[in-house]
Design a protein around this motif. Structure first.
Motif, PDB file in Angstrom:
ATOM      1  N   ARG A  92       0.460  -1.298  -0.088  1.00 37.99           N
ATOM      2  CA  ARG A  92       0.139   0.195  -0.074  1.00 37.99           C
ATOM      3  C   ARG A  92       0.792   1.240   0.118  1.00 37.99           C
ATOM      4  N   GLY A  93       2.172   1.297   0.660  1.00 34.35           N
ATOM      5  CA  GLY A  93       3.066   2.429   0.589  1.00 34.35           C
ATOM      6  C   GLY A  93       4.322   1.857   0.999  1.00 34.35           C
ATOM      7  N   PHE A 139       7.901   3.797   2.079  1.00 36.85           N
ATOM      8  CA  PHE A 139       8.637   5.072   2.716  1.00 36.85           C
ATOM      9  C   PHE A 139      10.104   4.809   2.902  1.00 36.85           C
ATOM     10  N   TYR A 196      13.139   6.754   5.014  1.00 37.92           N
ATOM     11  CA  TYR A 196      13.414   7.808   6.023  1.00 37.92           C
ATOM     12  C   TYR A 196      15.220   7.812   5.974  1.00 37.92           C
ATOM     13  N   PHE A 236      11.397  11.661   8.062  1.00 41.63           N
ATOM     14  CA  PHE A 236      10.667  11.200   6.803  1.00 41.63           C
ATOM     15  C   PHE A 236      11.382  11.945   5.605  1.00 41.63           C
ATOM     16  N   THR A 241       7.189   9.155   0.433  1.00 43.93           N
ATOM     17  CA  THR A 241       6.100   8.297   0.309  1.00 43.93           C
ATOM     18  C   THR A 241       5.872   7.895  -1.218  1.00 43.93           C
ATOM     19  N   TYR A 296       3.504   5.010  -3.850  1.00 41.01           N
ATOM     20  CA  TYR A 296       2.315   4.308  -3.580  1.00 41.01           C
ATOM     21  C   TYR A 296       2.108   3.212  -4.693  1.00 41.01           C
ATOM     22  N   VAL A 315       4.223  -0.639   3.972  1.00 44.89           N
ATOM     23  CA  VAL A 315       3.064  -1.093   4.529  1.00 44.89           C
ATOM     24  C   VAL A 315       2.336  -2.294   3.598  1.00 44.89           C
ATOM     25  N   TYR A 373      -3.541  -3.951   5.728  1.00 44.07           N
ATOM     26  CA  TYR A 373      -3.797  -2.823   6.856  1.00 44.07           C
ATOM     27  C   TYR A 373      -2.726  -3.314   7.845  1.00 44.07           C
ATOM     28  N   THR A 397       1.187  -2.779   9.829  1.00 40.35           N
ATOM     29  CA  THR A 397       1.985  -1.870  10.382  1.00 40.35           C
ATOM     30  C   THR A 397       3.135  -1.569   9.541  1.00 40.35           C
ATOM     31  N   LEU A 398       3.929  -0.683   9.807  1.00 45.05           N
ATOM     32  CA  LEU A 398       5.230  -0.481   8.807  1.00 45.05           C
ATOM     33  C   LEU A 398       6.204  -1.651   9.077  1.00 45.05           C
ATOM     34  N   PHE A 417      10.226  -2.136   8.550  1.00 48.99           N
ATOM     35  CA  PHE A 417      11.383  -1.577   8.079  1.00 48.99           C
ATOM     36  C   PHE A 417      12.534  -2.612   7.652  1.00 48.99           C
ATOM     37  N   GLY A 418      13.309  -2.078   6.849  1.00 52.89           N
ATOM     38  CA  GLY A 418      14.752  -2.849   6.591  1.00 52.89           C
ATOM     39  C   GLY A 418      15.623  -2.141   7.559  1.00 52.89           C
ATOM     40  N   TYR A 422       3.108   4.771  18.074  1.00 56.74           N
ATOM     41  CA  TYR A 422       4.118   3.549  18.227  1.00 56.74           C
ATOM     42  C   TYR A 422       5.309   3.649  18.852  1.00 56.74           C
ATOM     43  N   TYR A 434       8.935   1.689  18.917  1.00 59.61           N
ATOM     44  CA  TYR A 434       9.813   0.546  18.345  1.00 59.61           C
ATOM     45  C   TYR A 434      10.939   0.316  19.092  1.00 59.61           C
ATOM     46  N   GLU A 479      17.237  -3.397  11.921  1.00 57.85           N
ATOM     47  CA  GLU A 479      15.974  -2.834  11.770  1.00 57.85           C
ATOM     48  C   GLU A 479      15.012  -2.232  12.765  1.00 57.85           C
ATOM     49  N   LEU A 480      14.264  -1.167  12.712  1.00 57.39           N
ATOM     50  CA  LEU A 480      13.327  -0.962  13.790  1.00 57.39           C
ATOM     51  C   LEU A 480      12.194  -2.037  14.000  1.00 57.39           C
ATOM     52  N   LEU A 519       8.652  -2.859  15.884  1.00 58.46           N
ATOM     53  CA  LEU A 519       7.435  -2.389  16.497  1.00 58.46           C
ATOM     54  C   LEU A 519       7.142  -3.486  17.802  1.00 58.46           C
ATOM     55  N   TYR A 552      -4.021   3.080  18.565  1.00 57.20           N
ATOM     56  CA  TYR A 552      -5.050   3.855  17.518  1.00 57.20           C
ATOM     57  C   TYR A 552      -5.744   4.951  18.157  1.00 57.20           C
ATOM     58  N   ASP A 559      -3.124   5.586   8.698  1.00 64.46           N
ATOM     59  CA  ASP A 559      -2.230   4.654   8.289  1.00 64.46           C
ATOM     60  C   ASP A 559      -1.207   4.791   7.205  1.00 64.46           C
ATOM     61  N   LEU A 560      -1.474   5.563   6.203  1.00 67.63           N
ATOM     62  CA  LEU A 560      -0.735   5.750   5.327  1.00 67.63           C
ATOM     63  C   LEU A 560       0.164   7.159   5.138  1.00 67.63           C
ATOM     64  N   PRO A 591       3.066   9.478   6.893  1.00 64.71           N
ATOM     65  CA  PRO A 591       4.344   9.191   7.328  1.00 64.71           C
ATOM     66  C   PRO A 591       4.274   9.207   9.023  1.00 64.71           C
ATOM     67  N   GLN A 592       4.919   8.244   9.638  1.00 67.78           N
ATOM     68  CA  GLN A 592       5.130   8.491  11.109  1.00 67.78           C
ATOM     69  C   GLN A 592       6.130   9.296  11.339  1.00 67.78           C
TER      70      GLN A 592
END
Lengths: 109, 112
Positions: free
Chosen positions: A31-32, A34, A36, A46, A49, A51, A91, A94, A96-97, A99-100, B33, B35, B42-43, B45, B50, B97-98, B100-101
């Protein structure tokens, strides 16, 4: 199995030497994606993004692109202040993120 | 510029102590959140929320707990710290949710 893989782990460039960082992902319902930047002792900041495949975003010397399997962060004529760790995150559905591990970039003057 | 604050920035403390890491944001974001990040890794979670009175565990198992009594505040608590809890803890927030954090600068925790 890692869902997000970044390469290289570390990259050393001379000032002005352009290069690209890679982020490959295996999630199915993206869905997206990102990008950073993280400086030592700081939280991630950030950048972009993306998509959908084919999308591109630019900011100063950075340009991010996205295909169906990977994203590239192109750095044109980098400066020492571009030195940082660059993180990619996705993402899926639905959730959460995810990360690499990041690419640590060092740009020497 | 994001306004999300974490305290303390650094904490060195002995085994068995109760620790609370503070995180506050002034952006009115519903989602927050926590982390965990180790050097070169990596980070991961560990908790998210919410909204007020909503908390969920993340992908990485953690012995910590969180609460969300106010929108702007999302503290993380370790009831009895152990050396395995030594790590950097990052707090983030977003409005959907989409989006950026936005991250705080983290708490670097060392348990002796």
């Amino acid at each position: 199995e890692d869902q997000v893989t970044q390469s290289p782990e570390a990259l050393r460039l001379q000032e002005g030497e352009s290069s690209s960082l890679n982020c490959s992902y295996t999630v199915s319902g993206l869905r997206g994606l990102f990008w950073y930047r993280q400086d030592p002792g700081k939280g991630p900041e950030f950048l972009f993004t993306l998509y959908s495949a084919g999308e591109e975003k630019e900011k100063e010397r950075l340009k991010a692109t996205l295909t169906k399997k990977e994203s590239f962060l192109h750095i044109t004529a980098p400066k020492p202040e571009d030195s940082a760790t660059y993180l990619c995150a996705v993402v899926e559905g639905y959730s959460t993120l995810t990360f690499g591990k990041g690419t640590m970039l060092l740009v020497s003057p | 510029e994001a306004d999300i604050y974490q305290t303390p920035r650094y904490l060195v403390i002995g085994t068995g102590k109760k620790i609370t890491l503070e995180c506050s944001q002034t952006m009115g974001h519903d989602k927050m959140y926590w982390y965990q990040q180790d050097p070169g890794m990596e980070l991961h979670l560990i908790h998210y929320s919410y909204g007020v009175n909503s908390t969920e565990k993340g992908d990485l198992s953690s012995e910590s707990t969180v609460s969300r009594i106010r929108t702007e505040h999302f503290p993380l608590t370790l009831e009895s710290a152990r050396p395995s809890h030594t790590s950097q803890y990052l707090c983030a927030s977003s409005s959907y949710d989409l989006e950026p954090q936005h991250f705080g600068d983290g708490t670097r925790l060392s348990i002796l």
